[in-house]
Design a protein around this motif. Structure first.
Motif, mmCIF file in Angstrom:
data_model
loop_
_atom_site.group_PDB
_atom_site.id
_atom_site.type_symbol
_atom_site.label_atom_id
_atom_site.label_comp_id
_atom_site.label_asym_id
_atom_site.label_seq_id
_atom_site.Cartn_x
_atom_site.Cartn_y
_atom_site.Cartn_z
ATOM 1 N N VAL A 31 0.839 -1.205 0.000
ATOM 2 C CA VAL A 31 0.000 0.000 0.000
ATOM 3 C C VAL A 31 0.871 1.251 0.000
ATOM 4 O O VAL A 31 0.632 2.202 -0.771
ATOM 5 N N GLU A 32 1.897 1.267 0.837
ATOM 6 C CA GLU A 32 2.797 2.427 0.860
ATOM 7 C C GLU A 32 3.539 2.579 -0.458
ATOM 8 O O GLU A 32 3.744 3.700 -0.935
ATOM 9 N N ARG A 33 3.917 1.467 -1.058
ATOM 10 C CA ARG A 33 4.629 1.523 -2.333
ATOM 11 C C ARG A 33 3.755 2.147 -3.410
ATOM 12 O O ARG A 33 4.217 2.943 -4.223
ATOM 13 N N LYS A 34 2.473 1.785 -3.420
ATOM 14 C CA LYS A 34 1.568 2.354 -4.412
ATOM 15 C C LYS A 34 1.406 3.855 -4.212
ATOM 16 O O LYS A 34 1.419 4.636 -5.173
ATOM 17 N N HIS A 35 1.277 4.285 -2.956
ATOM 18 C CA HIS A 35 1.157 5.721 -2.683
ATOM 19 C C HIS A 35 2.424 6.466 -3.097
ATOM 20 O O HIS A 35 2.347 7.570 -3.674
ATOM 21 N N MET A 36 3.574 5.872 -2.825
ATOM 22 C CA MET A 36 4.834 6.525 -3.186
ATOM 23 C C MET A 36 4.973 6.637 -4.703
ATOM 24 O O MET A 36 5.353 7.693 -5.225
ATOM 25 N N GLN A 66 2.962 11.689 -10.234
ATOM 26 C CA GLN A 66 2.365 13.027 -10.275
ATOM 27 C C GLN A 66 3.419 14.114 -10.411
ATOM 28 O O GLN A 66 3.155 15.167 -11.007
ATOM 29 N N ASP A 108 2.550 6.611 -6.955
ATOM 30 C CA ASP A 108 1.563 7.572 -7.463
ATOM 31 C C ASP A 108 2.053 9.002 -7.272
ATOM 32 O O ASP A 108 1.882 9.857 -8.158
ATOM 33 N N TYR A 109 2.653 9.269 -6.129
ATOM 34 C CA TYR A 109 3.167 10.623 -5.891
ATOM 35 C C TYR A 109 4.314 10.949 -6.845
ATOM 36 O O TYR A 109 4.388 12.063 -7.386
#
Length: 714
Positions: free
Chosen positions: A297-302, A308, A304-305
């Motif tokens: 989950v953290e990897r996906k957020h990182m 962006q 995605d950021y």
């Protein structure tokens, strides 16, 4: 006087001195015959003139250097203890206390020679006599405590090249050398060369694994983080600090969380945007280490950021397509980043469809309605529930699902829900192509229908296998694909191109349901080769999966095989041994063929000499080994040209089920994978390809626009 029990052997020099005593029997001039055993002498075969005795295997000839001294050329006996060798070397230079000296390799990393690595000394090696590692470590660590900055700098300059040697590193670590270097790093009195040398020496000593990275203190790690986050004048410090933090993150989960919380992603992006390859490589290394240590989950957020912040576009334009060549370390980190990106697809790939999930049932209905929206609205109005369910089941059948309930098809893991995601992406982002695919196959005969759903599931499985989705990262691999950094949703975009190639291949081959496996594999082997989709993975696809050839390639290869195996080509005109026979050779069944031999392995050229003419024959010769009754027989050929040789050997290799390994095959495959697939992409985009070149425009009515340069202006 007692006689010795052992019989003395005539020495080589003694035999040679008696060379004149030869027998009068016929033989080679000057040949020495064996001496008889007389007076206790053992019979010895005298060596021929010019022969030399081979040196013992454990003796090597080397050179040893020392500053301000003449080098020594010695024969080193590897069976002799190293301390005894040092004693002899020191005695030759009149040096006392040989225990204070050691031998080092003069080139490379100047590693100390010990009893464990002395086998690496070969004939011609150059060694140098230097201070023993314990005394050298004591002296350099004393220099680190000097009050003079210049003294510390000089000690660090001598320490850094020796830190990579295991023997020296153990001596430094046993004398608390890491603590002294850590103190210099934590104090940060000098942010220039002294700090850079300290960081490099500390990292080199830790890489030996004598001390665990988990033993580092939190204040020390935070101080190194400060060197990453602050703007330093010395450009050599940030890469070293980033490399040290990478090792900490990969080796210690607890300290890795500290680094993750202290180093913001924006700071790593700043380092990546600096046009310095070493700094970019170390920043990418720390970034991939942080991603590897994060949860899914953290990897996906990182990620995605980072996307962006346009990291993907920056990597594609400024790193992959940079004017400077990419280093192996950066290529490995991009491979790891790609593997982590594809790893986000693994949960969907491992999850089967849940028939009781309302969301997933709605997604299936969206997929059906996108293909049969008009038909469903017109014919489904006013129907009973049973009739409507029957209509939906029939439409799902038209979509290519094997079962009336599509959930049963998507229970297969892999690809699980990932196949459904691909189908939905294709229907939403290429609605016209999706509708055309489904409606074209709905109008065909049942046996010629190309099943969209079944093809999507199989194609998703192939893509996951080729791209190694869910597999752990290799520690040495470098084969990343630039297309995954060229655009968003690269996996789904790749699926969209592959499924359209599947449909096009199906139509060209007029395939039936029995040909499904061949066609689905063939479409996976014909990837797009545009500037953003070129990848080594696709080029290796034919070697990993069977029948990876486009239909047009099959037709071309089939035509070449028919030409190769036609009766006029199978005549004996290429066979040197049978050129006088007017009729064809007896037919040889393929089942009786054993192997294809080429070059010097052929029996009809094996006994020939090595002249230039015979060398040309070697390159054109090939033989077929086959069973004739109980014995093995050969059909021997010599091709008239290289092209004929390639055609014959490739065709016979195909018949025997062996890979076609000729240079012409490689060139043909490369051309087909670059030119033909580009034409396919143009056809998929409905770009008409003219069969004739465009006409030449007529000449202009006048040439008043021409300028005469010979006329001088007034």
């Amino acid at each position: 006087m007692a006689r010795s029990r052992s019989r003395p052997r005539v020495r080589d020099t003694e035999v040679r001195s008696r060379k004149g005593r030869t027998s009068s029997s016929p033989g080679a001039p000057g040949q020495v015959r064996p001496w008889p055993q007389v007076h206790g002498l053992q019979k010895v075969q005298a060596p021929m003139p010019g022969w030399t005795m081979a040196p013992p295997r454990n003796v090597v000839k080397i050179a040893i250097q020392m500053r301000d001294a003449i080098p020594q050329l010695i024969q080193l006996d590897q069976a002799k203890p190293l301390a005894a060798v040092l004693k002899e070397v020191c005695d030759a230079w009149s040096l006392t206390h040989s225990e204070r000296y050691a031998l080092q390799f003069a080139d490379g990393h100047r590693r100390y020679i010990t009893e464990n690595n002395r086998a690496e000394i070969k004939n011609g090696s150059i060694l140098c006599l230097s201070t023993a590692p314990d005394l050298e470590a004591e002296q350099l660590l004393g220099g680190l405590q000097s009050d003079s900055r210049e003294g510390r700098r000089e000690a660090l300059r001598r320490l850094v090249p020796l830190a990579s040697d295991m023997t020296f590193a153990r001596e430094v670590i046993s004398r608390n050398g890491l603590q002294r270097l850590g103190t210099i790093i934590e104090d940060g009195d000098d942010l220039g060369e002294v700090l850079a040398l300290s960081l490099r020496a500390f990292s080199e000593l830790m890489e030996h694994g004598v001390v665990s990275w988990e033993t580092l203190s939190i204040p020390f790690v935070r101080k190194v983080v400060c060197y990453v986050n602050m703007n330093l004048m010395d450009a050599s410090v940030p890469p070293l600090a980033l490399g040290l933090l990478e090792s900490v993150t990969l080796s210690s989960p607890a300290l890795g969380q500290l680094v993750k919380s202290e180093v913001p992603l924006d700071r790593l992006l700043v380092h990546l945007q600096v046009m310095n390859q070493q700094l970019q490589t170390k920043a990418m290394a720390l970034l991939t280490a942080l991603l590897q240590g994060a949860s899914p989950v953290e990897r996906k957020h990182m990620l995605d950021y980072l996307w962006q912040r346009n990291l993907r576009q920056f990597i594609y334009k400024n790193i992959i397509h940079s004017a400077a060549p990419m280093g192996d370390e950066m290529a490995h980190h991009l491979y790891v980043l790609q593997a982590l990106m594809l790893g986000l697809l693994e949960p969907r790939m491992r999850t089967p469809l849940d028939p009781y999930s309302q969301e997933q049932r709605e997604q299936l209905q969206v997929l059906r309605q996108a293909a049969f929206e008009v038909e469903g609205e017109s014919s489904g109005a006013g129907l009973s529930a049973d009739r409507r369910r029957s209509l939906c089941a029939r439409e799902f059948r038209k979509l290519g699902f094997s079962n009336s309930n599509p959930a049963q098809d998507l229970e297969r893991v892999p690809p699980g829900l990932l196949a459904l995601d691909n189908m939905l992406y294709f229907s939403r982002n290429a609605p016209s192509a999706y509708s055309r695919f489904v409606l074209e196959n709905s109008s065909r005969e049942d046996k010629h229908e190309c099943p969209f759903a079944r093809g999507s599931i199989q194609l998703t499985v192939l893509l996951c296998e080729l791209l190694r989705v869910g597999e752990p990262c290799s520690e040495t691999a470098q084969d990343f694909s630039p297309m995954f950094f060229g655009q968003d949703q690269s996996f789904h975009e790749l699926f969209c191109v592959g499924i359209q190639l599947l449909n096009k291949t199906w139509k060209e081959m007029r395939a039936t349901q029995e040909d499904f496996d061949k066609i689905s594999c063939g479409s996976a082997a014909c990837p797009p080769t545009t500037s953003c989709c070129s990848t080594e993975t696709w080029r290796r696809a034919p070697a990993r999966l069977p029948w990876r050839v486009c239909p047009s390639n099959v037709r071309q290869a089939g035509a070449g095989a028919r030409h190769l195996l036609s009766p006029d080509r199978l005549g004996p005109r290429g066979c040197q041994d049978c050129s006088a026979q007017p009729s064809l050779l007896p037919a040889v069944p393929v089942a009786d063929m054993r192997a294809l031999l080429t070059g010097k392995d052929c029996p009809h050229v094996r006994e020939k000499g090595s002249g230039k003419q015979n060398k040309d024959l070697y390159e054109l010769a090939f033989s077929i080994s086959y069973d004739r009754g109980e014995e093995e027989a050969y059909l021997n050929f010599i091709a008239p040209s290289k092209r004929e040789f390639y055609l014959w050997t490739d065709g016979l290799s195909a018949l025997l089920g062996s890979p076609m390994g000729s240079e012409q095959t490689r060139l043909d495959l490369e051309q087909l994978l670059t030119m033909e697939t580009k034409l396919r992409l143009l056809e998929l985009e409905n770009v008409p390809i003219p069969e004739r070149p465009p006409p030449v425009p007529p000449p202009p009515t006048n040439f008043n626009f021409c300028y005469d340069c010979s006329i001088a202006e007034p």
